[in-house]
Structure formats: C-alpha cells, structure tokens
Design a protein around this motif. Structure first.
Motif, PDB file in Angstrom:
ATOM      1  N   UNK A 191      -8.235 -26.097  -0.957  1.00 47.18           N
ATOM      2  CA  UNK A 191      -8.619 -24.717  -0.531  1.00 47.18           C
ATOM      3  C   UNK A 191      -7.589 -24.002  -0.143  1.00 47.18           C
ATOM      4  N   UNK A 192      -6.380 -24.581   0.642  1.00 46.08           N
ATOM      5  CA  UNK A 192      -5.409 -24.007   1.110  1.00 46.08           C
ATOM      6  C   UNK A 192      -4.647 -23.174   0.040  1.00 46.08           C
ATOM      7  N   UNK A 193      -4.295 -23.789  -1.166  1.00 45.53           N
ATOM      8  CA  UNK A 193      -3.490 -23.011  -2.182  1.00 45.53           C
ATOM      9  C   UNK A 193      -4.115 -21.608  -2.630  1.00 45.53           C
ATOM     10  N   UNK A 194      -5.136 -21.371  -2.937  1.00 41.49           N
ATOM     11  CA  UNK A 194      -5.591 -20.127  -3.157  1.00 41.49           C
ATOM     12  C   UNK A 194      -5.721 -19.263  -2.141  1.00 41.49           C
ATOM     13  N   UNK A 195      -5.665 -19.893  -0.731  1.00 40.53           N
ATOM     14  CA  UNK A 195      -6.168 -19.111   0.208  1.00 40.53           C
ATOM     15  C   UNK A 195      -4.609 -18.446   0.615  1.00 40.53           C
ATOM     16  N   UNK A 196      -3.606 -19.416   0.538  1.00 39.65           N
ATOM     17  CA  UNK A 196      -2.060 -18.695   0.701  1.00 39.65           C
ATOM     18  C   UNK A 196      -1.873 -17.931  -0.224  1.00 39.65           C
ATOM     19  N   UNK A 197      -2.283 -18.056  -1.639  1.00 39.35           N
ATOM     20  CA  UNK A 197      -1.658 -17.071  -2.462  1.00 39.35           C
ATOM     21  C   UNK A 197      -2.439 -15.387  -2.167  1.00 39.35           C
ATOM     22  N   UNK A 198      -3.470 -15.666  -1.865  1.00 40.41           N
ATOM     23  CA  UNK A 198      -4.269 -14.407  -1.394  1.00 40.41           C
ATOM     24  C   UNK A 198      -3.664 -13.672  -0.289  1.00 40.41           C
ATOM     25  N   UNK A 199      -3.388 -14.343   0.820  1.00 40.61           N
ATOM     26  CA  UNK A 199      -2.797 -13.917   2.076  1.00 40.61           C
ATOM     27  C   UNK A 199      -1.266 -13.459   1.717  1.00 40.61           C
ATOM     28  N   UNK A 200      -0.438 -14.107   1.050  1.00 45.92           N
ATOM     29  CA  UNK A 200       0.891 -13.790   0.720  1.00 45.92           C
ATOM     30  C   UNK A 200       0.730 -12.120  -0.109  1.00 45.92           C
ATOM     31  N   UNK A 201      -0.153 -12.255  -0.966  1.00 47.13           N
ATOM     32  CA  UNK A 201      -0.068 -10.660  -1.738  1.00 47.13           C
ATOM     33  C   UNK A 201      -0.851  -9.623  -0.873  1.00 47.13           C
ATOM     34  N   UNK A 202      -1.545 -10.179   0.167  1.00 45.28           N
ATOM     35  CA  UNK A 202      -2.172  -9.224   1.202  1.00 45.28           C
ATOM     36  C   UNK A 202      -0.946  -8.575   1.879  1.00 45.28           C
ATOM     37  N   UNK A 203      -0.122  -9.381   2.190  1.00 46.11           N
ATOM     38  CA  UNK A 203       1.119  -8.912   2.905  1.00 46.11           C
ATOM     39  C   UNK A 203       2.238  -8.034   2.438  1.00 46.11           C
ATOM     40  N   UNK A 204       2.101  -7.927   1.118  1.00 49.49           N
ATOM     41  CA  UNK A 204       3.202  -7.270   0.218  1.00 49.49           C
ATOM     42  C   UNK A 204       3.768  -5.898   0.712  1.00 49.49           C
ATOM     43  N   UNK A 205       4.803  -5.542   1.025  1.00 51.04           N
ATOM     44  CA  UNK A 205       5.283  -4.393   1.558  1.00 51.04           C
ATOM     45  C   UNK A 205       5.829  -3.580   0.371  1.00 51.04           C
ATOM     46  N   UNK A 206       5.335  -3.445  -0.847  1.00 54.50           N
ATOM     47  CA  UNK A 206       5.780  -2.716  -1.918  1.00 54.50           C
ATOM     48  C   UNK A 206       5.673  -1.267  -1.466  1.00 54.50           C
ATOM     49  N   UNK A 207       6.562  -0.425  -2.331  1.00 54.71           N
ATOM     50  CA  UNK A 207       6.447   1.035  -1.965  1.00 54.71           C
ATOM     51  C   UNK A 207       5.256   1.620  -1.953  1.00 54.71           C
ATOM     52  N   UNK A 208       4.752   2.283  -1.231  1.00 57.93           N
ATOM     53  CA  UNK A 208       3.338   3.011  -1.085  1.00 57.93           C
ATOM     54  C   UNK A 208       3.537   4.364  -1.599  1.00 57.93           C
ATOM     55  N   UNK A 214     -14.902  13.010   6.092  1.00 62.94           N
ATOM     56  CA  UNK A 214     -14.510  11.566   5.729  1.00 62.94           C
ATOM     57  C   UNK A 214     -12.973  11.875   5.546  1.00 62.94           C
ATOM     58  N   UNK A 215     -12.539  10.464   5.320  1.00 65.12           N
ATOM     59  CA  UNK A 215     -10.973  10.432   4.808  1.00 65.12           C
ATOM     60  C   UNK A 215     -11.182  10.331   3.254  1.00 65.12           C
ATOM     61  N   UNK A 216     -10.246  11.173   2.774  1.00 64.78           N
ATOM     62  CA  UNK A 216     -10.293  11.329   1.381  1.00 64.78           C
ATOM     63  C   UNK A 216      -8.796  10.682   0.727  1.00 64.78           C
ATOM     64  N   UNK A 217      -9.022   9.876  -0.178  1.00 70.25           N
ATOM     65  CA  UNK A 217      -7.816   9.326  -0.858  1.00 70.25           C
ATOM     66  C   UNK A 217      -7.768   9.217  -2.161  1.00 70.25           C
ATOM     67  N   UNK A 218      -6.819   9.066  -2.895  1.00 68.72           N
ATOM     68  CA  UNK A 218      -6.827   9.173  -4.330  1.00 68.72           C
ATOM     69  C   UNK A 218      -7.009   7.671  -5.033  1.00 68.72           C
ATOM     70  N   UNK A 219      -7.594   7.596  -6.131  1.00 70.85           N
ATOM     71  CA  UNK A 219      -7.936   6.352  -6.813  1.00 70.85           C
ATOM     72  C   UNK A 219      -6.427   5.906  -7.440  1.00 70.85           C
ATOM     73  N   UNK A 220      -6.326   4.428  -7.730  1.00 75.40           N
ATOM     74  CA  UNK A 220      -5.073   4.375  -8.492  1.00 75.40           C
ATOM     75  C   UNK A 220      -3.655   4.264  -7.929  1.00 75.40           C
ATOM     76  N   UNK A 221      -3.720   5.054  -6.421  1.00 76.62           N
ATOM     77  CA  UNK A 221      -2.651   4.826  -5.733  1.00 76.62           C
ATOM     78  C   UNK A 221      -2.666   4.072  -4.663  1.00 76.62           C
ATOM     79  N   UNK A 222      -1.402   3.273  -4.329  1.00 74.73           N
ATOM     80  CA  UNK A 222      -1.338   2.591  -3.233  1.00 74.73           C
ATOM     81  C   UNK A 222      -1.306   3.328  -2.201  1.00 74.73           C
ATOM     82  N   UNK A 223      -2.320   3.280  -1.166  1.00 75.33           N
ATOM     83  CA  UNK A 223      -2.510   4.024   0.257  1.00 75.33           C
ATOM     84  C   UNK A 223      -2.040   3.025   1.413  1.00 75.33           C
TER      85      UNK A 223
END
Lengths: 528, 175, 60, 374
Positions: D101-118, D170-179
């Motif tokens: 169980x821990x393997x997929x969970x770690x993978x998901x968590x790591x890419x949740x924490x990515x700080x790529x350019x927004x 409401x808060x309006x955000x564009x699709x396809x862009x990293x917010x």
C-alpha cells in the motif's frame, strides 16, 4: 504488620460518610462506574441534541453557537468523563482481586483521585450556564479559536482539564504501584490476567502523556490571561505548536481508551469459548508495541496543516505500522474462538460485536493513515465515523461487556439475560444505523462540526439521527438491568461462568468487603 | 529524615516547570533546523556564502502583505515581486499607514512558502526585526534586504514571502 | 551473550511474536532495566531509520 | 437458536455492506477533475478493497467458528493456545500488505508536493466566515460570501439545489493552467477544501501554506471550510469556476472595470433611499451573522446596534469602528473589505434602521476621502 483487630471484621461504615471517606477499592470502583454512567447519559443527551439538529437541512433546533458548544462538551464529557473513569472503575474493582491483593496500594490516594472528578465535571458543566456559553472550539480545542477567540468560560474549562488530568495521573500511579508490588507470591508477570497487563501499560501511557496535556492547557492559560504568546503568531508563537503538543498527548490518549478494552475482551472471549486465550505472550508483546509506537504517530491528525513532505511520509509509515500489532490482537481473538465451545450470553455478544465493529473502525483508520487520501478524508464525517466505530463498539461496548461479565460477582445475583440481550440488540442496530451512513456522507464531502448541510447529505443524516435515538434510548435498558440485578434475582455462584478462570472467581459472589486478606496461592494451571 | 527526597522532588518539579518555558526557544531552534512550516528567523542573519552569486539560476520572490483581523493599518507591497540570482541581495519596500486616530504598535511576522525553502532564506535587514510604532495618520515606507542561499534545491524557482502585521498595542500596554 | 539475548527479546517484542521457550528464558532476568533501556534505544533507532528511508525517497 | 441465526445474518450483512458503496451513489469519494484527485480516488479504492478482502477472510473464519463450534452443537473445546509459526505468518503478511500500500501512496504524495513553476498565483485568505481571493499578478481582490438567503436557512423559504454551497463572487480559474494557491488566515485557523480537486490545506494566521491544482474540465466545483473556525464554520462555502483561458482573461478585465466603476460611483451624490437599499444588502451579507438581522446582536459577544449610543449619536465613532474595527474583539476592520459606497451605505443603514432613524446620510465621497491612501 500490626493488625488492629477493630478493622478485622467490621463491615463498611453506615450512610453517606461510607462513600466519602471510603478507602475500599470496591466502593471506589462502584463510585467511578456510577459517575461514568451518569456522564455517559449527560454526554449522550448532548449527542441527541446534535443529532436532532442534523435530522434535516436547515437550522430548526439550536443556533450554530450552541451547536458548537454541544459538539465540544459531548466530546469532552464522553472522553474524560465517561470512558476513562469507567475503565479506572473496572480497574479499581477487578485488578486487586485478579492479582490476589487485599486492596489498592495507596487507598487514600485512590479516594482522592476519584473525588476530584465530580468537582472537575461540575466546573466543566457549569460553563454551560456562563456568559458567552460553554467552550465551543471542539474537544480538540485548537488555538487561536480556543485562546484569543474563546468565550470567557474557557478558564473554567482549563481548570477542569487540570483536575481531570491530576485524577488520571494519580489513578495510574496507584495501579502501577499495586500491580508491581502486591501480586500474589506465585503470580509472575507472565501469569497475570491480560486485563491487568493492558491496564499496567495504559497506566504508563497515562503518566507519560497527561502532563503534556496539563502543560498545553497551562500554556493556553498564560496566553489568555498573562500576555504570553505561545500560540499567538503575533507575539512570535505558533498555532501549529499547539496542534503538535495536543496530538502528542491526543494519540496515546486514544490508545489509553482502547487498551483496557483489549484487556476486557481478552478475558471474556476465552471464558465463553471455554478455551485458553490464544497466544498470551504475543498479546502482551502486541500491547506493549502498540504503546511504544503510539508516541511516534501523532502528526497523522495534522496531514493538512502544511507539514513538510518528509514529515508526512514519516508519520504515514509509522501510523500504518501501528495497525500490525492491532491486527495481531484481532487474529488472536478469532483464533481463541476457533474450535472452542462457544455460548452466547450477553458479555460474549458484546465481545463479538466489539471484534467485528472495532475491526471495521481499524480498517477505516488504516485508510485514514494514507496521507494523500487523508486530504479528502480529513475533518469530514468519514473521520467522525472512524473514531465513533473505534470508540462506541470499542471502548463503550467493552465496558458494557465487562459490566455484564462481572455484575454477578459484584452484586451476588445474575442479571436478567433476556433484558441483557434486548439491550445488546437495540444498541447494536442503533449503533450501526447511526455511524455507518456517516462513512458515506463523509466520503461524499460533508465536513465535520457543522450544524447544517447541503441537500445531497440529507437522507443519510436522517438515518443517522434515527439510529442515534434508538441507540440513545436503548441505554435505559442498561440501567434497568443493573438496578434489577443489584436488587435481586437468581443467586450467582462463586464461579458465575462455566469457562471462567482467574483469582477473582475464587472469592464468593457477592465479593466480600475485604478479599484476599492473606495472599492466595495460585491454582496450578499454566495460563490465566 | 526524608529531606534529601523532598529536595530532589522539588528540584525535579521546578525543572519541569522551567522546561515548559524553555519550550518556546527550543521550538524556534527546532523549526530553524528543519525549516518546518515556513518559520523564518526574526533575527538578522550574518550568513556569508562561500559560493558567492550563482549566475546560472534565477529565483522569483513574490511579496504578500497581510494584516491580522484587528489591525486597521493600510499595508501593501510596493514591488510585487523580484527576480534575482541566489546569493545576490534583493530588496522589497512596503508601504504602511496608521489610519486610526491613536498611536499604535505593530509587529510583522514573516513566513515563506514553500516551507522547504525557509532554511535557505536569510534576511540581513528587515522591519520585522523590531516593533513598528506609528502615530495617528503617520505613514512610512519600510523595507527588507534579503538573500537566498545558493545551495537551495534546484526545483524551487519561485518563493513567496508573506508579511502579516499584528496589532500588539494592548499586549505592550498590558506588560 | 546477555546483550544479544536482550536485543533478540526486544526485537521479538517489536514484532509481537515470541515462542514460549524464549519467553521463559527472557523472564528469568532479575531486573527489567536492560530490557527497558534497549527497548528505548531500538525505538529511537527505528524512528531514525524510518526518517532515513523517507529522506532517501524524497531525494530519489 | 434464533439469536444465533440473527447474529450471523447481521454479521454477514455488516461485512458485505461496505461493498455496496459504489462510485456513482453519493456514498463515495468524488473522482474529481484533476490528475491528483483521480490518483487519490484510485488509492482510496485500492486500499478500501484490500481492507474488505482482509475483513472477509477474518470474519468468515469467525463466522465459521460461531456457527460450527457452538456448545449447543456439541462442540468440545480444543486446548491449543500457542502456535508460533501462524503467529509469525499473521504478523509478516500484514507488513508486506502495508508495504504494497505504501508504494503508490508515497508516489502520489511526492507528486502532490511538486513545486514546479505555476502559471497563476492566487492568495486565499480565510476570514471569520468568508474567503478573500487575491490574484497576485493582476491587482484584483474580492470577497466571497455565502449567498444562501437567511430565510432558507431558517426554513422560511424552500431550499434551492445548491443550498449552503453557493457564493456571491465565485473564484474563477483557467483550465489547463497550473494554479498555485497561497493560503493564510486573518483570524483563526480555516481550511480551504475543494473535493473535486482533492485540495485541502489549512489557512493559519501569521503563516503561509501552499497548494496547487491543474483543472482539465470546465465546470463549477464546490467545497466548504474544513476546520472548525467558530459560529458560522458551516456557512463559508467555496465555489470555483473553471473556464477556458480566453474567457478567464475576459472575466478578469470585466471584473476590474466593475470594481473601478464601484470606486467611481463614490464620486456621485447618493440619495438616502439608494443608500438604505444598498446598505441593507451589505448588512445582511457581512454584519447580520453577529449583530443579527434585527440588529439586536447576541450579548455579550456581539453588541446590539438597535438603539445603541454609537449608532444613534456619535457619528464619528461609528465610522471609526466600522472602518478600523475594535482591537481584542471579533469586530473586524471593514475598511479593507468593503469599498467606499458599501461602507457609507451600511453605516447609513445602521443609523436609520430598527428605529434608530437619526436621518444621517453618510456620503460615499466622505468615506472615499478617509480611505484615500498615499
């Protein structure tokens, strides 16, 4: 020891002073249990007010302000007023008899640690009638809601918590001293009944963790009144520091509430399977590893607070690991029942319901341990369903099972079996009707601690509320059974249950005022 | 005859009590080392970098000005963001005005996001180091001079520096 | 030999499984002190190696 | 006998009930519209099925022994109570299951924490019982209050479909862009949660937290505050509208012009009727939560405005308290939250409603001059 002949054979004093000045572990145990039953009904009525409001969307019964007070007080009273005193009461009654000791090691301390509780909870409940209302910041009382934005009654709440904490610490010291020094000569550590073992480990947890709660609550006090800013960002403090401190106490606390339940179930299941407990040493090892691990997992309550990635991963792994010893315990109970010769009196029914439903609670706990998934579960009704499945069929059902199991020993009469079964079935159905739909509304997105919700959660909340009332009123049956059993009924033999083993069954029932004046010698069988 | 025991126990209790108060600096040190929850030092750091300015990379630092609930001052960031090389000095100017009719004292608290970058963020001069006292209607331009440690991880290319002003006039008066 | 036997006992406690024979052996000891100390040390070691695994995964 | 059959039927139902929670009923977690929410959903279902599998194994063994090893069915109790190999087995196997169980969970968590350019940064600030959204790159900020009318909440009117999940802005955000969301709070701890994005991050006063999402499908996504923050914790919803990038740009410019017009509106002369009507709307949205729609408040925390000294006599103190709030109380500084017209209107309303009729008219121009910074 100079035995003063006057105390040799005189029974308890007469009238009220017996109860106020008593140093007898049986009287104090009964007082703890009655106090806990009273708190169970007060906390339960608050739960019914919550469920009344949540029957359907819209505000129809209480205002949000009062609703938050009800959720907070329901949590506090159930945790600190109903479950913990009940376990201390069962320990007071049974531990001395199970290890062959005449009484608890420090009887006056025992009396003092009980008599703190009524005053602590009167102070806590009196805050309901104060200006600004009772505490309304949840039983987890996160800062700054509980410090800068709290109603003035928060100070009474702080002192009530201090007193309840002191009572628990003193009780724990008493049990450790008793178990370590006053066991019957032949009873080595690995011959002690498992209920005594789990309580010894719980007592160590209590002593390690209650001071942390006292410290946190004192820091709140100085923040509110003396201008410190431990939890106020403005003065350099940090609200997340509060959460770390609270949950460092909080998670061992929830194990404090479940380990004695493991002990009780490990006493009842072998008796009604007429078979020794399967893997006694591994049960003891599993309990101690749960206790050790419980100190390393606290931040799984804070996955969404903004922990660094390293922190989230560490606490996820540690939390997942805790489910292994718990699983071992459940496997041991099932193995005990396997190829036994089972009968289903009320204590056994409660024990089986405990095993099944507590395991469901354990599984939802395992799902919550996965931190990415916890981003969707955190602070929703899925969490409420999890801890109610662990606490209500867990702690409360095991207390009821213990009461039915030892009531004949305490009162000398058998309880009414039919009424006991009615009480079980109403509670079992009511409980599942109340808390199982909460899994669904929680997953569907209903947050916690809200007095009103959007339409898609309506029907499941209606079912929950109906189940809540059924479970609530079923507890009146419990009181009827106890009162009837105290007054009379079929005489109970010394060994009330056919498969029962252990020193407590070697004394006649009702258990005389003073038991084991002279330490008993152990029956020869290898295992309790 | 239990004098020694009583002495030991009372010193232990006193020690535990003092430990409670030692927790605050301990917590700061703990956060300082682990860079937990974006807690950045409120004290001037005299860190000298061995590698000097790292020309190859650019990091964008955004500035946010917030106020705590009962802080009526006007508080906004003049320059929205600054793009600089790690190791080089960057500067940010903030505008603050006391819109009330009474003298007030404010304290700014700084926090950096993502929290992993807090360890690499050093302020050589900042208005959050001391309390800001403003008379009624007084306005000021206050600034911060900072630099980013070159050995900040590669993937962090954007950081946000958030200042929150707190009203501590009563807290000071109380003490 | 004593130390190795204590460490084996504590590790068994971690997993929660112990054969009756070894357990009798462990419980002959007079004072539980060595078991408690090794237990605490091993818990600290366990926490550290978990942290190391996590750090490795993060850097990975 | 009857009790035993009922017991086993019930246990059987309970073990298989979790199976019924399929995705489409409102009984399960939303799959969501972002990669993160879909991977969280699959993680949730995987671990759920593993738990159900283990439960079935354990409970069927128990059920078997309940039915077959009953004393009344003549079962004689065996006396075994130890078997080290099986004990080792049922400790090691769960550890392997956990690692699986821990393997997929770690993978998901790591890419949740990515700080790529927004692409877009939005600051989300939690207030006591509303959210403020600030678009960092476009000098644009507004408040988002609950739009469900009070009558529906107190059951005087029929509840509409999005009861308690609708906001005025409401808060309006564009699709396809990293917010990228930067979360902080103005008073107590809140938590910003949109189930469809699987984003939930606490907003803590004095600190800044970060979360991000990249939405693929156009649509309206609703969420709620997920951390107890006081009286109206259940009444501060979140509504996010994901729109194509072009529409997003159009919306931003329209929004800016609307705000500019509202600023300019302060210059013209407002009549008493206009101010009272606008004032009542602003009062219901922002002030009624504490001072109650009838202006009587809840003693002692929220003072009554009806017949209060400030609201009937001292006009200057009234303006000061609304603009700058009151230290040490829940009264916020509304100068930062409302524009000049709304402030003037609400003060005029408070000075003339519920029998306070002082006849004072607070000109938006006067408030504009007070608010003028620089």
């Amino acid at each position: 020891m100079t035995s003063i002949s006057a105390t040799e054979h005189h029974g308890p004093e007469k009238g009220l002073m017996r109860w106020i000045l008593t140093t007898n572990h049986k009287d104090i145990g009964s007082m703890y249990l009655i106090f806990s039953l009273l708190m169970f009904f007060i906390g339960g009525s608050m739960a019914l007010i919550i469920r009344m409001e949540l029957v359907e969307p819209g505000l129809q019964v209480v205002q949000p302000e009062f609703f938050n007070q009800m959720t907070t007080m329901h949590g506090l009273i159930m945790v600190f007023g109903a479950v913990m005193p009940a376990f201390v009461g069962l320990a007071n009654w049974m531990v001395p008899m199970m290890i062959g000791a005449p009484d608890m090691a420090l009887p006056r301390l025992n009396n003092f640690s009980f008599w703190i509780l009524p005053f602590a909870f009167t102070m806590m409940l009196s805050s309901l009638f104060m200006d600004g209302g009772a505490p309304n910041f949840g039983w987890t009382f996160y800062a700054p809601l509980s410090t800068t934005y709290a109603p003035p009654s928060v100070t009474f709440f702080i002192f009530a918590m201090h007193m309840a904490g002191v009572s628990s610490i003193l009780g724990a010291i008493n049990i450790i001293v008793t178990v370590m020094n006053m066991r019957a000569p032949a009873m080595t550590y690995m011959k002690m009944p498992l209920f005594v073992w789990t309580w010894l480990i719980t007592a160590f947890l209590l002593i390690a963790v209650m001071p942390v709660l006292a410290g946190t609550v004192t820091m709140m006090l100085t923040d509110i009144h003396f201008g410190t800013s431990f939890f106020d960002a403005g003065g350099g403090g940090d609200p997340v520091l509060f959460q770390h401190l609270f949950w460092f106490f909080g998670h061992p606390e929830v194990y404090i509430m479940i380990l004695p339940a493991f002990g009780i179930i490990s006493q009842i299941v072998p008796t009604f399977s007429r078979k020794p407990l399967f893997g006694y040493p591994s049960m003891v090892y599993a309990t101690s590893s749960i206790a050790l691990l419980s100190f390393t997992v606290w931040a799984h309550h804070m996955f969404t607070v903004g922990l660094p990635l390293v922190g989230e991963l560490f606490f996820m792994y540690a939390t997942m690991l805790i489910s292994v010893p718990t699983g071992v315990k459940v496997f041991n109970w099932v193995a005990t029942m396997f190829r036994g010769s089972l009968t289903f009196e009320t204590p056994m029914l409660f024990a089986i319901a405990f095993i099944v439903l507590f395991t469901i609670g354990g599984f939802s706990g395992l799902m919550l341990a996965i931190s990415p998934a916890d981003f969707q579960y955190h602070d929703t009704y899925f969490v409420v369903a999890h801890f109610h499945y662990v606490l209500v069929p867990g702690a409360v059902f095991s207390i009821m099972a213990a009461t039915y199991y030892w009531l004949p020993k305490w009162t000398g009469y058998m309880y009414d079996e039919f009424l006991g079964k009615c009480h079980f079935w109403c509670s079992f159905i009511g409980l599942n009707l109340t808390f199982f739909p909460m899994h669904f509304v929680g997953l569907a997105g209903m947050p916690r601690r809200i007095p009103d919700y959007s339409l898609q959660f309506a029907d499941f909340n209606m079912i929950s509320s109906m189940g809540g009332f059924l479970f609530g009123f079923a507890q009146i049956l419990f009181v009827i059974v106890i009162v009837k059993c105290v007054q009379g009924g079929k005489k109970a033999k010394a060994v009330c249950w056919e498969g029962a083993k252990g020193l407590e069954w070697s004394v006649p029932s009702p258990a005389p005022y003073h038991t084991f004046e002279t330490p008993p010698n152990l029956p020869d069988e290898k295992y309790p | 005859m239990h004098k020694k025991l009583i002495l030991q126990l009372s010193t232990a209790c006193l020690g535990m009590f003092l430990f409670g108060f030692a927790l605050v600096p301990l917590y700061d040190v703990f956060c300082e080392i682990t860079g937990l929850n974006g807690k950045v030092d409120l004290v001037e750091s005299k860190k000298k970098y061995h590698a000097g300015v790292d020309e190859t990379r650019l990091i964008k630092v955004q500035f946010i000005a917030n106020r705590n609930e009962n802080m009526p001052w006007k508080f906004s960031a003049q320059n929205k963001e600054v793009v600089l090389h790690p190791g080089a000095n960057g500067q940010a100017i903030f505008y603050v005005k006391n819109t009330t009719q009474r003298e007030m004292i404010g304290q700014a608290i700084v926090s950096v996001s993502p929290s992993a970058s807090a360890k690499y963020f050093h302020k050589t001069q900042c208005f959050c180091f001391e309390r800001q006292a403003l008379k009624a209607g007084q306005e000021e331009s206050i600034g911060v001079v900072f630099s980013i440690d070159p050995d900040i991880p590669e993937e962090i290319t954007k950081m946000t520096l958030s200042y929150t002003f707190f009203d501590i006039t009563d807290a000071i008066a109380e003490r | 030999m004593r130390l190795w036997q204590v460490i084996k006992a504590v590790l068994a406690a971690f997993i929660g499984v112990q054969s009756e024979k070894n357990r009798q052996l462990d419980f002959q000891a007079q004072t539980p002190l060595p078991y408690i100390i090794t237990g605490i040390i091993l818990v600290v070691l366990f926490v550290l190696c978990l942290v190391l695994i996590v750090n490795y995964l993060v850097a990975f | 006998m009857l009790a035993k059959i009922v017991a086993s039927v019930f246990l059987f139902v309970i073990t298989f009930l979790p199976r019924l929670s399929l995705a489409d009923w409102a009984v399960n977690m939303t799959e969501g519209v972002t990669d993160v929410s879909r991977s969280v959903y699959s993680l949730h279902m995987q671990i759920f099925w593993i738990c159900v599998a283990i439960a079935v194994v354990v409970f069927s063994v128990m059920l078997w022994s309940i039915i077959h090893h009953r004393k009344s069915a003549g079962a004689k109790a065996a006396q075994f109570h130890e078997n080290t190999t099986i004990e080792l087995l049922w400790t090691i196997i769960p550890i392997f299951i956990l690692i699986a169980m821990a393997v997929p969970a770690t993978a998901t968590l790591i890419d949740m924490y990515d700080t790529k350019e927004s692409d877009i940064d939005i600051q989300v600030t939690g207030y006591q019982w509303k959210w403020q959204y600030q678009y960092l790159s476009e000098d644009l900020a507004f408040f988002s209050n609950l739009a469900t009318p009070k009558e529906q909440i107190s059951n005087l009117a029929v509840k509409n479909a999005n009861y308690l999940l609708e906001v005025d802005e409401p808060l309006v955000i564009p699709i396809g862009k990293k917010v990228r969301f930067l979360l902080t709070s103005n008073d107590v701890i809140h938590s910003w949660w949109v189930p469809a994005f699987a984003v939930k991050k606490d907003a803590i006063p004095g600190f800044i937290n970060e979360a991000w999402t990249q939405v693929e499908e156009v649509g309206i996504y609703r969420g709620q505050c997920a951390e107890l923050c006081g009286k109206d914790h259940g009444f501060m919803p979140i509504v996010v509208k994901a729109v194509p990038y072009e529409d997003y740009l159009v919306w931003v410019s329209d929004k800016k012009t609307i705000i500019a017009e509202q600023e300019a509106a302060a210059a013209r002369v407002w009549t008493m009727a206009e101010l009272m009507e606008q004032g009542e709307k602003v009062y219901q949205t922002n002030c009624a939560a504490c001072h109650q729609p009838n202006g009587e408040g809840i003693s002692p925390a929220f003072p009554a405005l009806k017949g209060s000294v400030i609201a009937t006599q001292d006009q200057q103190a009234h303006i000061d308290i609304v603009l700058n709030g009151k230290a040490g109380t829940a009264m916020q500084a509304y100068a930062a939250q409302l524009n000049a017209v709304d402030l003037a209107a609400v003060i005029t309303y408070e000075r003339n409603a519920w029998g306070n009729n002082t006849g004072d008219l607070i000109a938006p121009q006067y408030i504009q001059s007070l608010l003028k910074d620089k």
